[in-house]
Scaffold this motif. Structure first.
Motif, short mmCIF file in Angstrom:
data_model
loop_
_atom_site.label_atom_id
_atom_site.label_comp_id
_atom_site.label_asym_id
_atom_site.label_seq_id
_atom_site.Cartn_x
_atom_site.Cartn_y
_atom_site.Cartn_z
N VAL A 110 1.99 26.14 18.57
CA VAL A 110 3.62 25.98 18.34
C VAL A 110 3.48 27.88 17.98
O VAL A 110 5.13 28.51 17.82
N SER A 113 8.61 17.35 12.57
CA SER A 113 9.12 16.48 13.01
C SER A 113 10.25 15.94 12.25
O SER A 113 11.23 15.61 13.20
N GLU A 171 6.71 13.78 19.08
CA GLU A 171 8.22 14.17 19.07
C GLU A 171 8.14 15.40 18.90
O GLU A 171 7.63 16.76 18.64
N GLU A 172 9.28 16.48 19.68
CA GLU A 172 9.91 17.66 19.11
C GLU A 172 9.81 17.98 17.76
O GLU A 172 9.30 17.30 16.73
N ARG A 173 9.02 19.35 17.70
CA ARG A 173 8.88 20.34 16.67
C ARG A 173 9.74 20.75 15.84
O ARG A 173 9.68 21.62 16.72
N PHE A 174 10.29 20.74 14.55
CA PHE A 174 10.93 21.88 14.57
C PHE A 174 10.27 22.96 13.26
O PHE A 174 9.92 22.72 12.65
N LYS A 231 2.18 13.55 13.85
CA LYS A 231 2.82 12.80 12.96
C LYS A 231 2.26 12.46 11.67
O LYS A 231 2.82 12.60 10.83
N LYS A 244 9.90 28.29 26.01
CA LYS A 244 8.66 27.47 26.03
C LYS A 244 8.44 27.66 24.54
O LYS A 244 7.69 28.15 23.27
N ARG A 245 8.53 26.05 23.47
CA ARG A 245 8.69 26.29 22.20
C ARG A 245 7.46 25.74 21.64
O ARG A 245 6.35 26.16 20.29
N PRO A 247 6.38 31.23 19.27
CA PRO A 247 7.33 29.98 20.29
C PRO A 247 8.32 30.94 21.25
O PRO A 247 8.89 32.26 20.59
N LYS A 273 13.86 17.14 10.41
CA LYS A 273 14.86 18.30 10.10
C LYS A 273 14.70 18.22 8.38
O LYS A 273 14.39 19.17 7.68
N PRO A 277 0.56 17.47 24.72
CA PRO A 277 1.15 17.67 23.48
C PRO A 277 2.17 16.55 22.64
O PRO A 277 1.42 15.25 22.98
#
Length: 292
Positions: A36, A258, A247-250, A127, A29-30, A25, A260, A244
């Motif tokens: 990823v 998705s 949801e955000e990916r951590f 997810k 731009k993650r 990452p 934490k 894409p």
């Protein structure tokens, strides 16, 4: 007018006893589509006492794609896989709810001079599949779709594009293409791409409008449908991307999720050594300290 939104330069990163070039990452731009993480390994010349030894370490929430240009790596995992990867083949390991693997120089090469060069890629899972059962697939080089258009050689390493499908079992709409030019040429492939898209230059150079770009750069497209550029002779590039996730990916270390709290659970499981084991391996890579 340029179609380039962002340029990412390869950055040095240490993965233990081996230095790699980190591409994703990136702070601005993650991810690109479901991609990823991308490391460029080598090119490296290793002496008769230097070897790749990435000990047992865990993953959750992703699939790993290992693709070599030179050298060989012995892959072992907690699914029970013991496979040597050679140039042009694809190792595709899906961690799902949790897998452990090691990557080492094969025994027959450990006491001789050798080379190592390739890409290590992580693709996040949708997810609803983040907690699926782990699995492993090895695809031989001759089974990857290849074709020529004029003097340009195409290879669809993973995903779908150009009306073709790679046998790599991906879990969301994506593509990972290798393109080689023998002569200077103009490439226009926007109609075959979708979602977010990026271009990585391994060798040679490309031009976008009046700008020229060389190796070890990722170019992020503003609009996938406008993907037209000029390739210099003897150039090799990779185009990757796809839809894409909403949801955000951590990401922490080797964990992608998705949620934490799921990453926190994985951290504790690794510290407690409750992840599945690799048969025949007893050492493990410790959980890194969080960055301050």
């Amino acid at each position: 007018m340029s179609n380039i939104q962002l340029i990412i330069e390869e950055r040095a990163a240490d993965i233990g006893n081996f230095l790699v070039g980190r591409l994703l990452p990136f702070r601005q731009k993650r991810a690109v589509g479901p991609f990823v993480f991308i490391d460029h390994m080598g090119p490296a010349k290793l002496s008769d006492h230097q070897n790749l030894d990435v000990g047992p370490h865990p993953h959750i929430g992703l699939s790993t794609l290992t693709y070599l240009f030179e050298g060989a790596i012995m892959h072992r995992d907690s699914v029970g896989s013991v496979v040597e990867i050679q140039p042009g083949a694809v190792n595709w390991m899906t961690s799902g709810k949790g897998v452990v693997h090691s990557e080492r120089t094969p025994e027959y090469l450990r006491h001789s001079e050798k080379s190592l060069h390739g890409l290590q890629i992580w693709v996040a899972l949708p997810k609803e599949l983040e907690e699926m059962e782990p699995s492993f697939t090895h695809i031989e080089a001759q089974d990857i779709p290849e074709w020529k258009e004029g003097t340009v050689q195409f290879k669809l390493v993973a995903g779908e594009a150009f009306g073709r499908r790679s046998p790599v079992p991906v879990y969301s709409p994506l593509y990972f293409l290798e393109i080689k030019s023998q002569e200077a040429t103009t490439i226009s492939i926007g109609e075959h791409l979708f979602g977010e898209s990026a271009l990585y230059i391994l060798e040679g150079s490309i031009k976008d409008g009046d700008e020229e770009f060389g190796p070890k750069q990722i170019l992020i497209a503003k609009d996938t449908e406008l993907c037209t550029f000029q390739m210099a002779e003897n150039t090799m590039i990779y185009i990757f991307g796809g839809d894409p996730f909403p949801e955000e990916r951590f990401i922490f270390w080797n964990f992608v999720s998705s949620r934490k709290e799921r990453i926190e659970e994985a951290k504790k499981a690794w510290m407690d050594q409750t992840f599945p084991k690799i048969e025949g391996e007893t050492e493990f890579v410790p959980l890194p300290e969080p960055r301050i």
